[in-house]
Design an enzyme around this catalytic site. Structure first.
Site, PDB file in Angstrom:
ATOM      1  N   GLU A   1     -16.314   5.930   5.823  1.00  0.00           N
ATOM      2  CA  GLU A   1     -15.148   5.680   6.793  1.00  0.00           C
ATOM      3  C   GLU A   1     -15.211   6.629   7.878  1.00  0.00           C
ATOM      4  O   GLU A   1     -15.589   7.642   7.867  1.00  0.00           O
ATOM      5  CB  GLU A   1     -13.915   5.640   6.105  1.00  0.00           C
ATOM      6  CG  GLU A   1     -13.495   6.759   5.568  1.00  0.00           C
ATOM      7  CD  GLU A   1     -11.806   6.395   4.884  1.00  0.00           C
ATOM      8  OE1 GLU A   1     -11.260   5.627   5.106  1.00  0.00           O
ATOM      9  OE2 GLU A   1     -11.537   7.742   3.897  1.00  0.00           O
TER      10      GLU A   1
ATOM     11  N   LYS B   1      -2.591   7.241   1.410  1.00  0.00           N
ATOM     12  CA  LYS B   1      -2.194   7.136   2.629  1.00  0.00           C
ATOM     13  C   LYS B   1      -1.246   8.172   2.601  1.00  0.00           C
ATOM     14  O   LYS B   1      -0.087   7.697   3.107  1.00  0.00           O
ATOM     15  CB  LYS B   1      -2.069   5.739   3.252  1.00  0.00           C
ATOM     16  CG  LYS B   1      -2.048   5.869   4.783  1.00  0.00           C
ATOM     17  CD  LYS B   1      -1.989   4.315   5.279  1.00  0.00           C
ATOM     18  CE  LYS B   1      -1.949   4.619   6.723  1.00  0.00           C
ATOM     19  NZ  LYS B   1      -3.269   4.895   7.392  1.00  0.00           N
TER      20      LYS B   1
ATOM     21  N   ARG C   1       0.979  -1.164   0.041  1.00  0.00           N
ATOM     22  CA  ARG C   1      -0.222  -0.029  -0.141  1.00  0.00           C
ATOM     23  C   ARG C   1       0.910   1.471   0.073  1.00  0.00           C
ATOM     24  O   ARG C   1       0.789   2.072  -0.659  1.00  0.00           O
ATOM     25  CB  ARG C   1      -0.879   0.097   1.138  1.00  0.00           C
ATOM     26  CG  ARG C   1      -1.808   1.044   1.280  1.00  0.00           C
ATOM     27  CD  ARG C   1      -2.977   0.971   2.322  1.00  0.00           C
ATOM     28  NE  ARG C   1      -2.281   1.033   3.460  1.00  0.00           N
ATOM     29  CZ  ARG C   1      -3.198   0.740   4.651  1.00  0.00           C
ATOM     30  NH1 ARG C   1      -4.504   0.749   4.834  1.00  0.00           N
ATOM     31  NH2 ARG C   1      -2.853   1.062   5.936  1.00  0.00           N
TER      32      ARG C   1
END
Length: 349
Positions: A271, A238, A144
């Site tokens: 989220e 991220k 990721r």
């Protein structure tokens, strides 16, 4: 107050005299204006109107009370500050590609101020849990961060295997049994410009954090966030750009809740500020929002894998990753938050 003569630089010579007077009232001070007189600082004021002024610098002949520290003195003060503000988390080891090595003294765990990640937020990060001295699911988290670096147009400082080896050696040096490894890839240091073109080379930082807090499974309250959700391009990366996440968490705390839940632009459940959301319907179906507009949680994906075992055991009748309306979420039998920092927390309000 002594009068200050303002002379305009050459590039302003074309301004008509009638406008120049207004500029002088606004106190546009050229770079070569000296405010020093006989070792003291004159009082400088901004003229807000013809008869109102606001002091910027107090008139004083006293020497500065801000000490000029040596490198060793600054380091010693950092150590004292660390000792004074010890929390539940202890920083056991840090790797820095700027140092070219690992340090175990928390006072030496620093990042250059001109790193593009520090002053522009141009960096990505990820975290892997350390359990019984082993890194948990490092490869998934590693995949990721590489994907996030690509989306942020940050070149990897080393090849994948070298970065992986550095992370493992940093954890080994820490001797951490229970905690986490957090690591960043940034555009690197260089200057304070907006573009990273002046950065010398990308940087890698990694820190091992020991966390002695106990797992908490107590039910929590959540609210709906009023802070705008990040656009999908940024929500799925991220990165270290976290003001929306921070403000969302603060909003929840101000309302006596644990977290504030975002809705996407279509009104579907999205989220939390740093966790995913899941539901169990009355029909015993596990329901989780799509990952196409939110961060793809490694813990949430592991959760989905483990849930397959609950289907085999007959405790779940189905698993669905789909759009979730607020009404559907409220009708569910169960709601929970899922993330590496909390694992699983049941929502009761």
């Amino acid at each position: 107050m002594a009068s200050v003569s303002v002379s305009f630089p050459k590039y302003m010579s074309h301004i008509p005299t009638r406008h120049a007077g207004h500029l002088a009232e606004l106190c546009i001070v050229p770079r070569n204006l000296s405010l020093m007189k006989q070792g003291s600082v004159r009082e400088l004021r901004i003229v807000r109107s013809s008869n109102q002024t606001e002091p910027l610098i107090d008139c004083t002949n006293k020497p500065s009370d801000i000490p000029l520290l040596s490198c060793s003195e600054a380091t010693e003060r950092l150590k004292q500050n660390r000792e004074k503000h010890k929390g539940k988390q202890q920083f056991l080891a840090m790797y820095s590609s700027i140092y070219g090595g690992t340090v175990t003294d928390a006072a030496a765990m620093a990042i250059p101020m001109d790193d593009h990640m520090v002053h522009r937020g141009h960096g990505v990060f990820d975290t892997a849990a350390t359990m019984n001295g082993y890194l948990y699911e490092l490869e998934q988290h590693f995949d990721r961060i590489i994907r996030s670096a690509s989306m942020a147009k940050i070149v990897l400082p080393f090849d994948r295997e070298t970065i992986r080896r550095i992370l493992l050696q940093t954890v080994s040096a820490s001797k951490c049994i229970k905690g986490s490894l957090r690591y960043w890839i940034s555009a690197g240091p260089g200057d304070f410009q907006l573009s990273p073109s002046g950065c010398n080379q990308p940087a890698l930082y990694a820190i091992v954090i020991e966390d002695q807090s106990l797992f908490d499974s107590k039910g929590i309250k959540v609210v709906t966030s009023s802070i705008p959700i990040k656009p999908p391009q940024f929500a799925t990366t991220k990165s270290v750009n976290y003001p929306p996440n921070v403000l969302s968490k603060m909003e929840a705390e101000e309302k006596g809740a644990y977290a504030a839940i975002w809705l996407d632009e279509d009104g579907f459940v999205a989220e939390g500020p740093n966790m995913n959301v899941a539901f169990v319907t009355k029909e015993k179906e596990l329901l989780m929002p799509n990952f196409d507009k939110i961060l793809s949680g490694c813990t949430a994906k592991r959760f989905l894998t483990l849930a397959e075992g609950l289907m085999t055991a007959g405790k779940l009748h189905g698993i669905r990753v789909d759009n979730v309306s607020v009404e559907e979420g409220k009708r569910a039998d169960e709601m929970m938050l899922i993330g590496s920092g909390i694992l699983v927390r049941p929502v009761v309000q």
